[in-house]
Every structure is written in C-alpha cells, then in structure tokens.
Design a protein around this motif. Structure first.
Motif, PDB file in Angstrom:
ATOM      1  N   TRP A  77       0.622  -1.180  -0.049  1.00  0.00           N
ATOM      2  CA  TRP A  77       0.026   0.119  -0.125  1.00  0.00           C
ATOM      3  C   TRP A  77       0.966   1.387   0.007  1.00  0.00           C
ATOM      4  N   ARG A  78       2.032   1.190   0.812  1.00  0.00           N
ATOM      5  CA  ARG A  78       2.677   2.577   0.984  1.00  0.00           C
ATOM      6  C   ARG A  78       3.571   2.523  -0.567  1.00  0.00           C
ATOM      7  N   LEU A  79       3.796   1.623  -0.909  1.00  0.00           N
ATOM      8  CA  LEU A  79       4.367   1.787  -2.501  1.00  0.00           C
ATOM      9  C   LEU A  79       3.395   2.188  -3.652  1.00  0.00           C
ATOM     10  N   GLY A  80       2.212   2.533  -3.123  1.00  0.00           N
ATOM     11  CA  GLY A  80       1.286   3.092  -4.318  1.00  0.00           C
ATOM     12  C   GLY A  80       0.407   2.136  -4.909  1.00  0.00           C
ATOM     13  N   VAL A  81      -0.117   1.238  -4.114  1.00  0.00           N
ATOM     14  CA  VAL A  81      -1.039   0.298  -4.526  1.00  0.00           C
ATOM     15  C   VAL A  81      -2.476   0.039  -3.830  1.00  0.00           C
ATOM     16  N   GLY A  82      -3.460   0.365  -4.562  1.00  0.00           N
ATOM     17  CA  GLY A  82      -4.874   0.501  -4.033  1.00  0.00           C
ATOM     18  C   GLY A  82      -5.451  -0.841  -4.346  1.00  0.00           C
ATOM     19  N   ARG A  83      -6.613  -1.005  -3.158  1.00  0.00           N
ATOM     20  CA  ARG A  83      -7.206  -2.578  -3.382  1.00  0.00           C
ATOM     21  C   ARG A  83      -8.594  -2.379  -2.793  1.00  0.00           C
ATOM     22  N   THR A  84      -9.351  -2.959  -3.783  1.00  0.00           N
ATOM     23  CA  THR A  84     -10.754  -3.152  -3.177  1.00  0.00           C
ATOM     24  C   THR A  84     -10.987  -4.598  -3.556  1.00  0.00           C
ATOM     25  N   PHE A  85     -12.065  -5.113  -2.698  1.00  0.00           N
ATOM     26  CA  PHE A  85     -12.242  -6.756  -2.516  1.00  0.00           C
ATOM     27  C   PHE A  85     -13.682  -7.206  -2.924  1.00  0.00           C
ATOM     28  N   GLN A  86     -13.726  -8.304  -3.041  1.00  0.00           N
ATOM     29  CA  GLN A  86     -15.037  -8.878  -3.380  1.00  0.00           C
ATOM     30  C   GLN A  86     -16.040  -8.475  -2.293  1.00  0.00           C
ATOM     31  N   VAL A  87     -15.838  -8.530  -1.116  1.00  0.00           N
ATOM     32  CA  VAL A  87     -16.699  -8.174  -0.076  1.00  0.00           C
ATOM     33  C   VAL A  87     -16.166  -6.847   0.576  1.00  0.00           C
ATOM     34  N   THR A  88     -16.936  -5.897   0.393  1.00  0.00           N
ATOM     35  CA  THR A  88     -16.512  -4.254   0.741  1.00  0.00           C
ATOM     36  C   THR A  88     -15.929  -4.353   2.008  1.00  0.00           C
ATOM     37  N   ALA A  89     -14.972  -3.790   2.383  1.00  0.00           N
ATOM     38  CA  ALA A  89     -14.072  -3.436   3.807  1.00  0.00           C
ATOM     39  C   ALA A  89     -14.255  -2.207   4.014  1.00  0.00           C
ATOM     40  N   THR A  90     -15.455  -1.735   5.058  1.00  0.00           N
ATOM     41  CA  THR A  90     -15.304  -0.258   5.347  1.00  0.00           C
ATOM     42  C   THR A  90     -15.807  -0.478   6.797  1.00  0.00           C
ATOM     43  N   PHE A  91     -15.620   0.860   7.417  1.00  0.00           N
ATOM     44  CA  PHE A  91     -15.999   0.864   9.001  1.00  0.00           C
ATOM     45  C   PHE A  91     -17.564   1.078   9.212  1.00  0.00           C
ATOM     46  N   GLY A  92     -18.468   0.301   9.459  1.00  0.00           N
ATOM     47  CA  GLY A  92     -19.824   0.629   9.187  1.00  0.00           C
ATOM     48  C   GLY A  92     -20.366   1.465  10.173  1.00  0.00           C
ATOM     49  N   SER A  93     -19.826   1.733  11.549  1.00  0.00           N
ATOM     50  CA  SER A  93     -20.421   2.695  12.500  1.00  0.00           C
ATOM     51  C   SER A  93     -19.614   4.133  12.095  1.00  0.00           C
ATOM     52  N   MET A  94     -18.855   4.381  10.994  1.00  0.00           N
ATOM     53  CA  MET A  94     -18.407   5.569  10.781  1.00  0.00           C
ATOM     54  C   MET A  94     -19.074   6.281   9.693  1.00  0.00           C
ATOM     55  N   SER A  95     -18.833   7.540   9.593  1.00  0.00           N
ATOM     56  CA  SER A  95     -19.477   8.239   8.422  1.00  0.00           C
ATOM     57  C   SER A  95     -18.847   7.933   7.229  1.00  0.00           C
ATOM     58  N   VAL A  96     -19.334   8.060   6.062  1.00  0.00           N
ATOM     59  CA  VAL A  96     -18.731   7.875   4.780  1.00  0.00           C
ATOM     60  C   VAL A  96     -17.457   8.890   4.668  1.00  0.00           C
ATOM     61  N   LEU A  97     -17.623  10.089   5.101  1.00  0.00           N
ATOM     62  CA  LEU A  97     -16.591  10.906   5.281  1.00  0.00           C
ATOM     63  C   LEU A  97     -15.347  10.433   5.877  1.00  0.00           C
ATOM     64  N   ASP A  98     -15.609   9.813   7.113  1.00  0.00           N
ATOM     65  CA  ASP A  98     -14.612   9.574   8.080  1.00  0.00           C
ATOM     66  C   ASP A  98     -13.969   8.206   7.620  1.00  0.00           C
ATOM     67  N   ASN A  99     -14.733   7.418   6.878  1.00  0.00           N
ATOM     68  CA  ASN A  99     -14.071   6.337   6.296  1.00  0.00           C
ATOM     69  C   ASN A  99     -13.068   6.714   5.354  1.00  0.00           C
ATOM     70  N   VAL A 100     -13.116   7.833   4.590  1.00  0.00           N
ATOM     71  CA  VAL A 100     -12.112   8.168   3.513  1.00  0.00           C
ATOM     72  C   VAL A 100     -11.093   8.930   4.270  1.00  0.00           C
ATOM     73  N   ARG A 101     -11.337   9.694   5.372  1.00  0.00           N
ATOM     74  CA  ARG A 101     -10.344  10.221   6.259  1.00  0.00           C
ATOM     75  C   ARG A 101      -9.530   9.345   6.811  1.00  0.00           C
ATOM     76  N   MET A 102      -9.982   8.127   7.270  1.00  0.00           N
ATOM     77  CA  MET A 102      -9.172   7.129   7.851  1.00  0.00           C
ATOM     78  C   MET A 102      -8.082   6.778   6.871  1.00  0.00           C
ATOM     79  N   ALA A 103      -8.497   6.539   5.801  1.00  0.00           N
ATOM     80  CA  ALA A 103      -7.664   6.172   4.652  1.00  0.00           C
ATOM     81  C   ALA A 103      -6.364   7.139   4.368  1.00  0.00           C
TER      82      ALA A 103
END
Length: 250
Positions: A77-103
């Motif tokens: 990831w730190r070398l500049g590789v992004g990844r999405t998964f078959q089953v989505t991996a997000t923080f369900g209790s956090m807002s959409v904005l805060d999920n992106v802020r965490m990343a």
C-alpha cells in the motif's frame, strides 16, 4: 520501458492443487487489464499474491522494476497500490466521510511519518475523493446503512486515497445492479486514464470486461490459457469452450 507491474511465473499450491500455476503478465501505466475465468480458476489467489496477502511458492512480483515479493500488504500500500475486495471492507459505524479520512490518514503517515494534516485539509481531500466517485451527497451518512453499490463506490474512494499507481479491483461490480455496474466501471476507467493509474480487475460481467478492458487475461485451473485484446480473447475457441460459452456468439 519498465512495466508498472510484472508478475513472473507465480505459483501457489494448496496441498496437491496448484491454485496459481506459472502465471506471468505485465501491466502498463494507465492500462485497464481484466483477469477473468470460471469460479475457482485462481483469480483471487493471484490478486492476493500481488498484494501480499499470500506469499508465492515461487515466482516474483515487481512494481516499477522493484522486487516486492514477500512484502506485507501495508508495505505494498505504501508503495502506491490500492485495493478493493469482493466483499466490501469499510467501517460500518463511521460516516462515509470519516471512512475516507481514515484512509487518508494512513496515506499521510506513509509520506510524512507521524505528521497529521490539519482536519480541514484532510476533510477537503476526502470531499474531493467522494466527489470523484459520485458520493459527495453521502458524506454524512454512516457507511453501515449504505446500499451495496454505494459501499462499492466508497471503497473505491478509500482505495484512491493513497494516490495509487496501481489499483487492484477484485470483482468491483459483484452484487450491483446492471446500471450501477456500468456507472462504476465507467467512472473508474475515467479516473484511471486521467491519472495514469494502472488497473487490474477481475469481473464476471462480460459487458463490463469487453467495454472497459484494454487487454484480457483468462485463467483456468490456475493457468493462463489466453491473453490479448478483448475481441481476440472473445473469439478464442478455447476460451469460448471453457468460459464464455454461448455468450461469445452473442
């Protein structure tokens, strides 16, 4: 020219079964490369070898010529590789904005160590990413209440947060309605080509594959059986027999 991504004779076995069997290919900056094949063909295993979730039994993975074989996912990831998964991996209790802020926080730590950007700066970056994936109006909602197609777009925004050179997307439209599939992949293709991001994606929707892929790789029982331009792969007799079936004649 050095390929952005180079897989060299990758092998991964489970017991006596080779899930990935001498798989080699390259991927150029800005290219959309589809990896397709029947269920159990080895697509997700191949992705996990590229991203460090699994270690190959043999073979090498290179990113812009650098050997990254054996690196853990966070290092890749730190070398500049992004990844999405078959089953989505997000923080369900956090807002959409805060999920992106965490990343984004992870991305900024990669660049500047323990430095943390000002909240306003990071919030603005997150808002820009959400706008790029068509979710600007969803920023305040908890991600746990989102529809599946919305979760897929959120996960894409999170994957884009580290300004990736390479984006790995494992069945990015799985579980989505046909119109959502078209919209998501059209948006992804536009973002990738504008930014010169290489995209490797797996997909079962052949309309998505043949509309957006520059090249197509076909796996069957761990081995590459075809590679080339979409129309050439669609017409390949072996691919038609093993995977496409009657769809190839449509």
């Amino acid at each position: 020219m050095i390929p952005l991504l180079q897989a060299e004779a990758l092998v991964k076995s489970w017991g006596g079964v080779r899930a990935v069997d001498e798989v080699s290919f390259t991927l150029a900056p800005g290219e959309m490369l589809a990896l397709i094949g029947p269920n159990g063909a080895g697509k997700s295993t191949c992705f996990n070898l590229l991203n460090g979730q699994l270690q190959p039994d043999s073979g090498r993975v290179r990113l812009l010529g650098q050997d990254v074989t054996g690196l853990r996912p966070r290092a890749i990831w730190r070398l500049g590789v992004g990844r999405t998964f078959q089953v989505t991996a997000t923080f369900g209790s956090m807002s959409v904005l805060d999920n992106v802020r965490m990343a984004l926080l992870s991305h900024h730590r990669r660049l500047f160590g323990l430095w943390r950007p000002a909240d306003q700066l990071m919030t603005r970056e997150a808002e820009v990413l959400l706008s790029r994936v068509g979710m600007a109006d969803q920023a305040a909602r908890p991600s746990g209440v989102l529809a599946y197609g919305e979760l897929k777009r959120l996960e894409l925004a999170m994957a884009l947060s580290n300004h990736p050179r390479l984006l790995l997307m494992d069945e990015p439209t799985a579980g989505m309605a046909p119109s959502e599939r078209v919209a998501l992949m059209a948006r992804t293709a536009g973002i990738a080509r504008d930014a010169g991001i290489a995209v490797l994606f797996t997909e079962h929707d052949m309309d998505v594959v043949f509309t957006h892929a520059d090249r197509v790789l076909v796996l069957d029982r761990g081995r590459l059986i075809a590679a080339g331009a979409p129309e050439a792969v669609r017409a390949d007799p072996l691919v038609r027999r093993i995977y496409l079936g009657g769809l190839a004649d449509a």
